[in-house]
Design an enzyme around this catalytic site. Structure first.
Site, short mmCIF file in Angstrom:
data_model
loop_
_atom_site.label_atom_id
_atom_site.label_comp_id
_atom_site.label_asym_id
_atom_site.label_seq_id
_atom_site.Cartn_x
_atom_site.Cartn_y
_atom_site.Cartn_z
CG HIS A 256 57.83 -4.56 29.39
ND1 HIS A 256 56.82 -4.83 28.50
CD2 HIS A 256 58.49 -5.73 29.57
CE1 HIS A 256 56.85 -6.11 28.17
NE2 HIS A 256 57.85 -6.68 28.80
CG ASP B 157 60.18 0.02 24.16
OD1 ASP B 157 59.30 -0.41 24.94
OD2 ASP B 157 60.55 -0.59 23.14
N GLY C 134 62.89 -13.76 22.39
CA GLY C 134 63.23 -12.55 23.14
C GLY C 134 64.49 -11.87 22.63
CG LEU C 135 67.76 -13.69 21.82
CD1 LEU C 135 68.84 -14.67 21.39
CD2 LEU C 135 68.26 -12.83 22.98
CB SER C 136 64.78 -8.41 18.73
OG SER C 136 63.75 -7.48 18.74
CB SER C 137 63.98 -13.45 15.32
OG SER C 137 62.76 -13.75 15.95
CD GLU D 220 56.89 -5.91 15.60
OE1 GLU D 220 57.98 -6.04 15.00
OE2 GLU D 220 56.24 -6.86 16.07
CG ASP E 244 62.59 -4.98 20.17
OD1 ASP E 244 63.24 -4.66 21.20
OD2 ASP E 244 61.58 -5.69 20.20
C1 GLA Z 1 59.52 -6.27 23.14
C2 GLA Z 1 59.07 -5.01 22.40
C3 GLA Z 1 59.95 -3.81 22.80
C4 GLA Z 1 60.03 -3.66 24.31
C5 GLA Z 1 60.36 -4.99 24.98
C6 GLA Z 1 60.26 -4.94 26.49
O1 GLA Z 1 60.77 -6.65 22.72
O2 GLA Z 1 59.13 -5.21 21.02
O3 GLA Z 1 59.47 -2.65 22.17
O4 GLA Z 1 58.84 -3.11 24.81
O5 GLA Z 1 59.52 -6.05 24.54
O6 GLA Z 1 61.26 -4.16 27.04
#
Ligand code: GLA
Length: 387
Positions: free
Chosen positions: A34, A36, A125-128, A161, A173
């Site tokens: 957290h 960025d 949490g793997l940014s799909s 986003e 991400d």
């Molecule tokens: C999500 C957000 C990112 C980042 C993380 C936490 O993945 O999309 O921009 O803030 O949480 O590190």
């Protein structure tokens, strides 16, 4: 997976002319939790799983979207796309957001058929979502011949986003998915979007992903709350201590000086941010010099702070990380991504995944009555066209 996406495309929209197919990876964030959106440093890496997007242009202004693992099919028209997500579009809001930002950036408004499929667990949490966005952006760029560079495409996906979808996230991400290189992590300086590739191979560890399978119910509202809290903490620090351009630039002493004005909650949020910057520096130094223990300790410290001060963990994530850390083969562990559920990572000695998994699995099922899932993931590369 690429063949399944092509087959579905042929079934839905016809096989010729053959659609163009792109892959974009998901990511894990090694460290920099957290940070960025507070202008800090983060170090994600692209994984070897991700999203495939097949697409073909149409000349009649129609847009049709399908997904291998989502029921909802979306048919719409270019003139029906607004500048905010339509909740009825559900998952298709991500590609439509990219399409909309593409129109903003290039002035082009193509009709298109697209099919998506992936091997990345969704919403864990793997940014799909970033992988869908980045695959869409590279696909549209290719279909239209616009030759936008990768960093610009990552920024375009980030706007999709934050503006279209409405999650006030930072750039991590989309940058990780668009810009990572094989066998390297990406050290990203979020205040100005510059980055370095840090070599990952031969470092004497593997990355074990531990998926709690707990749905991230608070992810959107809780996330946007944290973004607001950090903005407020920054406002108070600028007013009362000194004027720095972003929250992650302050020191622990600054935060202590403003403790009274911040109040208990904002003080904890700010303490996490400035402390996490120190852990990122220590972790990166450990990674660069092969001191895995130092890198692992930074990860474990990051989890503690994310849980206690930032309050985005949950009992399931706390359990998998603490049990993993008790195992002799583990250098460190932390939640990855936004938190509130989803996945954690553990840095483990190569070849010890099964032992760690057995132990975490046993204690997790005893406590929660459900079972986590495990994967050893490797640093993959960025987006690529699949021919
Ligand atoms: C999500 C957000 C990112 C980042 C993380 C936490 O993945 O999309 O921009 O803030 O949480 O590190």
């Amino acid at each position: 997976m690429p063949a399944r996406v092509q087959d579905r495309f042929a079934q839905e929209f016809g096989a010729t002319p053959r659609p163009v197919l792109w892959f974009a990876p998901g990511r894990i964030n090694l460290i920099g939790a957290h940070l960025d959106y507070s202008g800090g440093d983060v170090m994600p890496l692209a994984v070897d799983l991700g999203v495939y997007a097949a697409g073909r242009l149409r000349d009649d202004g129609v847009i049709r979207l399908r997904s291998l693992d989502q029921q909802l099919a979306v048919d719409t028209r270019v003139d029906a796309i607004r500048d905010r997500r339509d909740p009825a579009h559900d998952w298709a809001g991500y590609p439509l957001g990219v399409w909309q930002e593409f129109r903003e950036w290039t002035g082009l408004a193509p009709g298109v058929d697209m099919v998506f499929g992936g091997d990345l667990p969704m919403a864990s949490g793997l940014s799909s979502s970033a992988a869908i966005e980045v695959a869409t952006a590279f696909l549209l760029d290719d279909l239209l011949g616009t030759e936008i560079d990768a960093r610009e495409l990552a920024l375009l996906c980030h706007r999709a986003e934050t503006r279209y979808v409405g999650l006030q996230c930072g750039i991590m991400d989309q940058f990780a998915s668009a810009l990572c290189r094989p066998r390297h992590a990406l050290l990203l300086h979020c205040h100005d979007g510059t980055y370095e590739h840090v070599a990952m191979h031969g470092r004497g560890f593997e990355i074990l992903v531990m998926d709690t399978r707990r749905p991230r119910t608070l992810a959107t509202s809780g996330f946007n709350d944290r973004v607001r809290e950090c903005a407020e903490a920054h406002r108070i620090l600028r007013r009362d201590v000194r004027d720095l351009p972003y929250l992650a630039a302050y020191s622990q002493a600054d935060v202590e000086a403003a403790r009274g004005a911040l109040g208990a909650t904002l003080y904890k949020r700010a303490r996490h941010v400035v402390g996490e910057m120190v852990r990122v520096r220590s972790g990166v130094a450990g990674l660069r010099t092969g001191r895995v223990e130092q890198f692992g300790a930074a990860l474990t410290g990051s989890h503690r702070s994310t849980s206690v001060d930032y309050e985005v963990s949950c009992p399931e994530l706390d359990l998998v990380t603490s049990v993993a850390c008790e195992s002799e083969h583990v250098f460190g562990a932390r939640l990855t991504g936004a938190g509130f559920g989803g996945c954690a990572i553990a840095l483990i000695e190569p070849g010890t995944a099964q032992q760690v998994e057995r132990r975490v699995d046993r204690e997790f099922s005893a406590r929660f009555g459900t079972r986590p899932a495990f994967m050893v993931l490797h640093a993959g590369g960025g987006p690529r066209r699949v021919d």
